[in-house]
Scaffold this motif. Structure first.
Motif, PDB file in Angstrom:
ATOM      1  N   GLN A  91     -26.149 -30.491  29.188  1.00  0.00           N
ATOM      2  CA  GLN A  91     -26.568 -30.245  30.608  1.00  0.00           C
ATOM      3  C   GLN A  91     -27.522 -31.396  30.819  1.00  0.00           C
ATOM      4  O   GLN A  91     -28.578 -31.665  30.335  1.00  0.00           O
ATOM      5  N   ASP A 101     -21.648 -16.906  29.240  1.00  0.00           N
ATOM      6  CA  ASP A 101     -21.611 -16.119  30.298  1.00  0.00           C
ATOM      7  C   ASP A 101     -22.714 -15.348  30.497  1.00  0.00           C
ATOM      8  O   ASP A 101     -22.721 -14.109  29.901  1.00  0.00           O
ATOM      9  N   GLY A 102     -23.681 -15.799  31.453  1.00  0.00           N
ATOM     10  CA  GLY A 102     -24.969 -15.237  31.509  1.00  0.00           C
ATOM     11  C   GLY A 102     -24.780 -14.247  32.724  1.00  0.00           C
ATOM     12  O   GLY A 102     -25.747 -13.359  32.930  1.00  0.00           O
ATOM     13  N   ARG A 103     -24.155 -14.385  33.409  1.00  0.00           N
ATOM     14  CA  ARG A 103     -23.835 -13.771  34.778  1.00  0.00           C
ATOM     15  C   ARG A 103     -22.396 -13.040  35.154  1.00  0.00           C
ATOM     16  O   ARG A 103     -22.131 -13.026  36.247  1.00  0.00           O
ATOM     17  N   GLY A 134     -32.494 -14.987  32.895  1.00  0.00           N
ATOM     18  CA  GLY A 134     -31.621 -14.734  34.352  1.00  0.00           C
ATOM     19  C   GLY A 134     -31.537 -13.330  34.516  1.00  0.00           C
ATOM     20  O   GLY A 134     -31.352 -12.344  33.545  1.00  0.00           O
ATOM     21  N   ASP A 135     -31.251 -13.000  35.764  1.00  0.00           N
ATOM     22  CA  ASP A 135     -31.023 -11.580  36.371  1.00  0.00           C
ATOM     23  C   ASP A 135     -29.713 -11.384  36.177  1.00  0.00           C
ATOM     24  O   ASP A 135     -29.225 -10.085  36.640  1.00  0.00           O
ATOM     25  N   ASP A 265     -20.245 -27.505  30.368  1.00  0.00           N
ATOM     26  CA  ASP A 265     -20.006 -25.969  30.341  1.00  0.00           C
ATOM     27  C   ASP A 265     -19.202 -25.619  31.516  1.00  0.00           C
ATOM     28  O   ASP A 265     -18.889 -24.609  31.853  1.00  0.00           O
ATOM     29  N   ASN A 266     -19.324 -26.817  32.547  1.00  0.00           N
ATOM     30  CA  ASN A 266     -18.461 -26.708  33.769  1.00  0.00           C
ATOM     31  C   ASN A 266     -17.145 -27.537  33.839  1.00  0.00           C
ATOM     32  O   ASN A 266     -16.345 -27.651  34.922  1.00  0.00           O
ATOM     33  N   ASP A 275     -16.402 -23.529  39.293  1.00  0.00           N
ATOM     34  CA  ASP A 275     -17.621 -23.197  39.191  1.00  0.00           C
ATOM     35  C   ASP A 275     -18.434 -24.070  40.361  1.00  0.00           C
ATOM     36  O   ASP A 275     -19.076 -25.111  40.009  1.00  0.00           O
TER      37      ASP A 275
END
Ligand code: AMP
Ligand code: MG
Length: 485
Positions: A91, A101-103, A134-135, A265-266, A275
């Protein structure tokens, strides 16, 4: 069609649950993912259903009710397992081993009517073991923006993922980059694959070349099938990935698109674009145009996209060297520039009206067009759509008549650069027979849509949504994008 049994053994009539899912990734085992559950949302309001994708799934839009979308892609009833995929990535040039995958998760993999395998991947579906702080959620505006980007890029000939559905979920989210609280959504993306460069980078980082090879074999089998029986299949895979990625960048550049976050990662292992976060279409041709407010040094600015994607491909070599001969990858990467320039030039010439052009002046026209766009600061998209709008066979008679009916370009005699451009364009037009002029007019129209989702355009449809929950301008904009108006 066979009816699916849902978790509690009820037979479902939901066409999305009765698709023929394949467990191509799941079958590789949980070294590559973690099984997760979706969040439960207080509300499910379907805001976007992409009926233009349903045919490709063998479904008739009339047979698919809004409730089917909601049950499948808002409530996530009846499908298991849901897989949060593991990956790392570079990044902004720094290695990050805490991604994944965080969301979102891989909802399923489906073979489309064209015989290709597609992923349904979610965004904003809740926390996973990779959410970090993250949420796990996606803002409604984030969903709206990704829907728009994918449809616009698709129309412009960019090889891109699409959004199958977007559902508002009734939660309030807090974000530093949107007035908060802000509304939330869950989106389902249909893409060739969610396997990223970073998926392989992780396997290298955790020193598991065995897992990398197993995954690469599957990638070749699924997305580079024509290579399966080749003796040099691994080297050929890398060379083709270079080609696909280079062509993709050529497509972005011609579309005037700045992806904004080209972390590894994208980057898809299939060379598809996906993305869409803080992306932007360029207002004018400015190589240093930067879309993400957090990209302080302009690393991912519009004009860096070719060199950054090449860097990403070069960096990937380290993670693949246990499987692919490094010298093969080095020579594979050499072809990047050639593929990129060929694709970019060919698409720009299409934007100039020439589907096929053998004229020796073609490269000169391409270069002069870029120079004019850069120096004149004329609006990038407007320049081309005005060419399409005002095109006339009279342009063959006299260079000073070219774009005379448009006020976006300098008047004849006031700009040496534009006058030179007109003289060259006039000369090229005259190298075509008169009966090809109509085809040139059609090409100009096809490749230069009037509707481009520049930031103010997105804001103009977002405002009525925020102010009065009025979605009509959003749907009208999508209809214009999809029909190329
Ligand atoms: P992106 O910049 O959207 O490609 O995301 C980079 C990484 O951050 C990915 O691993 C995402 O899953 C993760 N991520 C981004 N936003 C959130 C969020 N709101 N909650 C959890 N994870 C997130
Ligand atoms: Mg991402």
């Amino acid at each position: 069609m066979a009816l699916a049994e849902t978790e509690n053994n009820k037979i479902s009539d939901n066409p999305f649950l009765n698709l023929n899912y394949e467990s191509a990734l799941e079958a590789l085992g949980n070294d590559y993912y973690e099984e997760v559950a979706a969040a439960e949302f207080p509300q499910h309001i379907l805001r976007w259903r992409n009926d233009s994708l349903l045919n490709r799934l063998g479904l008739n839009p009339e047979d698919v009710a809004d409730e089917h979308f909601i049950t499948a892609f808002g409530k996530f009833e009846g499908r298991k397992p849901l897989l949060a995929l593991r990956y790392h990535g570079y990044q902004f040039g720094e290695y990050n081993p805490f991604l994944g995958d965080g969301r979102g998760f891989l909802y399923g993999q489906v073979r489309s009517t064209d015989g290709e395998l597609y992923d349904f991947g979610t965004k904003g579906s809740g926390k996973t073991p990779y959410s970090r702080g993250g949420d796990g959620m996606l803002t409604l505006k984030g969903g709206v923006r990704e829907v728009l980007a994918a449809e616009a890029l698709n129309y412009m000939g960019v090889r891109t993922s699409r959004c199958l559905s977007m559902i508002e979920t009734g939660l309030s989210l807090w974000r530093g980059d949107e007035p908060s609280p802000t509304r939330s959504s869950v989106m389902v993306r249909m893409s060739r694959s969610h396997i990223r460069f970073g998926t392989f980078e992780r396997l290298h980082y955790i020193r598991r070349p065995d897992l990398a090879k197993k995954l690469l074999d599957r990638v070749i089998e699924l997305y580079y099938r024509y290579l399966v029986d080749e003796e040099e299949k691994y080297a050929l895979f890398y060379t083709d990935l270079v080609k696909r990625t280079a062509e993709l960048v050529g497509q972005w550049m011609a579309a005037g698109f700045c992806h904004a976050v080209l972390n590894t990662d994208n980057m898809s292992i299939t060379g598809e674009s996906f993305d869409y976060g803080p992306y932007a279409f360029i207002p004018t041709y400015q190589p240093n145009f930067t879309a993400a407010y957090f990209d302080y040094y302009g690393r991912y600015c519009y004009g860096h996209q070719p060199s950054i994607c090449k860097w990403n491909l070069e960096t990937l070599q380290e993670s693949l060297k246990a499987i692919i001969e490094p010298s093969d990858m080095e020579s594979g990467l050499v072809s990047f520039d050639e593929h990129y320039h060929r694709e970019y030039r060919s698409l720009m010439l299409k934007k100039l009206g020439f589907e096929k052009i053998d004229s020796p002046e073609a490269i000169e026209l391409f270069n002069l067009t870029i120079q004019f766009l850069l120096e004149s600061k004329v609006e990038y998209h407007k320049f081309f759509s005005e060419m399409a709008r005002t095109f006339s066979s009279k342009w063959r008679d006299d260079p000073s008549l070219i774009m005379i009916d448009s006020d976006v370009v300098p008047v004849s005699g006031s700009s040496q650069l534009f006058d030179d451009w007109c003289i060259l364009y006039h000369k090229i037009l005259n190298s075509f027979d008169i009966d090809q002029i109509n085809a040139i007019a059609q090409t100009l129209i096809r490749y230069n849509p009037k509707t481009v989702i520049l930031r103010p355009v997105i804001e103009s449809i977002w405002e009525p949504i925020v102010r009065e929950d009025n979605w009509q301008p959003f749907y009208e904009l999508l209809a214009r994008i999809q029909s190329g108006e």
